[in-house]
Design an enzyme around this catalytic site. Structure first.
Site, PDB file in Angstrom:
ATOM      1  CB  SER A  17      -0.932  -0.009   1.207  1.00  0.00           C
ATOM      2  OG  SER A  17      -0.231  -0.358   2.367  1.00  0.00           O
ATOM      3  CG  HIS A  65      -2.817  -0.728  -3.340  1.00  0.00           C
ATOM      4  ND1 HIS A  65      -3.106   0.575  -3.031  1.00  0.00           N
ATOM      5  CD2 HIS A  65      -2.998  -1.415  -2.188  1.00  0.00           C
ATOM      6  CE1 HIS A  65      -3.443   0.673  -1.757  1.00  0.00           C
ATOM      7  NE2 HIS A  65      -3.388  -0.531  -1.230  1.00  0.00           N
ATOM      8  CD  GLU A 119      -3.531   3.587  -5.627  1.00  0.00           C
ATOM      9  OE1 GLU A 119      -3.224   4.762  -5.685  1.00  0.00           O
ATOM     10  OE2 GLU A 119      -3.370   2.921  -4.588  1.00  0.00           O
ATOM     11  CG  ASN A 149      -3.197   3.917   1.278  1.00  0.00           C
ATOM     12  OD1 ASN A 149      -4.306   3.999   1.806  1.00  0.00           O
ATOM     13  ND2 ASN A 149      -2.663   2.768   0.931  1.00  0.00           N
TER      14      ASN A 149
END
Ligand code: CAA
Length: 291
Positions: free
Chosen positions: A119, A140, A152, A190
């Protein structure tokens, strides 16, 4: 290259979700973990989550049975060498990921694409330690994997176009939507989500609002499905702190400093739902705020 089989390293929360969606999309899945116990529990969780989809009429009982039949487990990491695509979803620690790749690489087929569900860790740095930086990328998934629409895809500096195209095609076959992110700390989701969660912890730390008022504010005031503290517990407070540290160190900007209260919860071992205590206490019938 046609991808038919997928190796998943790590049978935790993300790994079992990845195995679930891959098997449902028709891929042969080989799921690996160092713990036999974790593998057994992952298969039970996948079975339960597929049942949930059957009972909500999202899939048929036959589709569930076919998906379960496509999943094989192994305690031997190098068995994954025969798969076409490997997704590493082990603990979010760079040294552990590097050790996994070092052990696995000599056993991979030359054409196998190697990916990480990290992540936040640099894809370029992970790729550089393997024999195939061109065939390496970030893959991801979001939690819970069977429900969330996004994957992602993160290109390292050396990732080639055919690797990106092959991974994009896999995401599309899953019925999910890929977004492309460049390889900078914590990528897109994130980079934006974690500072919001960290800010919510600061709001709690400074006494601006209680756990309940913070979560209600974002749920009812911004239409978020979960409040930021509830979401932090869901993701895992150790993961949230690790990502904030990657942002803080990687971008060298004090605006990303992790809230001391988040650090304190992690030091206490109150990591959220997985340890049954975080910003809420989950040990009773209903979650109770811990502050
Ligand atoms: N497997 C299969 N289906 C599942 C599931 C699972 N593990 N978990 C939930 N579902 C399904 C349910 O069956 C239900 O299906 P229907 O819509 O068909 O009825 C649906 O998901 C909604 O579930 P619930 O009704 O039980 O619960 P809910 O409405 O409260 O939604 C939630 C739960 C989907 C988790 C929602 O609260 C939500 O979207 N929360 C935010 C999640 C989020 O932000 N995730 C991203 C985290 S960040 C991340 O993952 C990146 C990182 O690197 C840290």
């Amino acid at each position: 290259m046609e991808i038919e089989s997928v190796g998943v390293v790590g049978a935790g929360q993300m790994g079992n979700g990845i195995a679930h969606v891959m098997a449902l999309a028709g891929y042969q899945v080989l799921l690996n973990d160092i713990s036999e116990e974790a593998l057994k529990s992952a298969v039970e969780i996948i079975d339960r989550n597929l049942d949930r989809q059957v009972s909500r009429e999202k899939i048929s009982a036959e589709e569930k049975a076919a998906a379960m039949a496509r999943i094989t487990t192994t305690g031997v990491l190098t068995d994954l060498g025969r798969t076409d695509l490997v997704i590493e979803a082990a603990t979010e620690k760079e040294s552990i990921k590097q050790a996994i790749f070092a052990e696995l690489v000599p056993h991979l087929k030359p054409e196998t694409i190697l990916t990480s569900n990290t992540s936040s860790i640099s894809i370029t740095r992970l790729a550089a330690r393997t024999d195939r930086p061109e065939r390496f990328m970030g893959f991801h998934f979001m939690n819970p994997v069977p429900v969330m629409q996004l994957v992602e895809l993160i290109r390292g500096i050396a990732t080639d176009d055919s690797t990106y195209a092959a991974c994009k095609a896999v995401v599309e076959r899953l019925g999910k939507t890929p977004t492309m992110a460049e390889d900078f700390p914590a990528f897109i989701v994130n980079r934006i989500l974690m500072p919001m969660i960290n800010e919510a912890v600061y709001v709690l730390y400074e006494g601006v609002g209680s756990v309940v008022s913070i979560d209600q504010s974002l749920k009812l005031g911004a239409n978020h499905p979960m409040g930021p503290l509830e979401l932090a517990d869901f993701i895992g407070l150790d993961t949230c702190l690790a990502i904030m540290n990657v942002l803080h160190e990687g971008l060298a900007d004090t605006k990303y400093r992790p809230c001391p209260l988040l650090t304190k919860y992690v030091e206490a071992g109150w990591l959220g739902r997985k340890t049954r205590r975080g910003f809420y206490d989950y040990r009773g019938e209903v979650p109770v705020p811990t502050r």
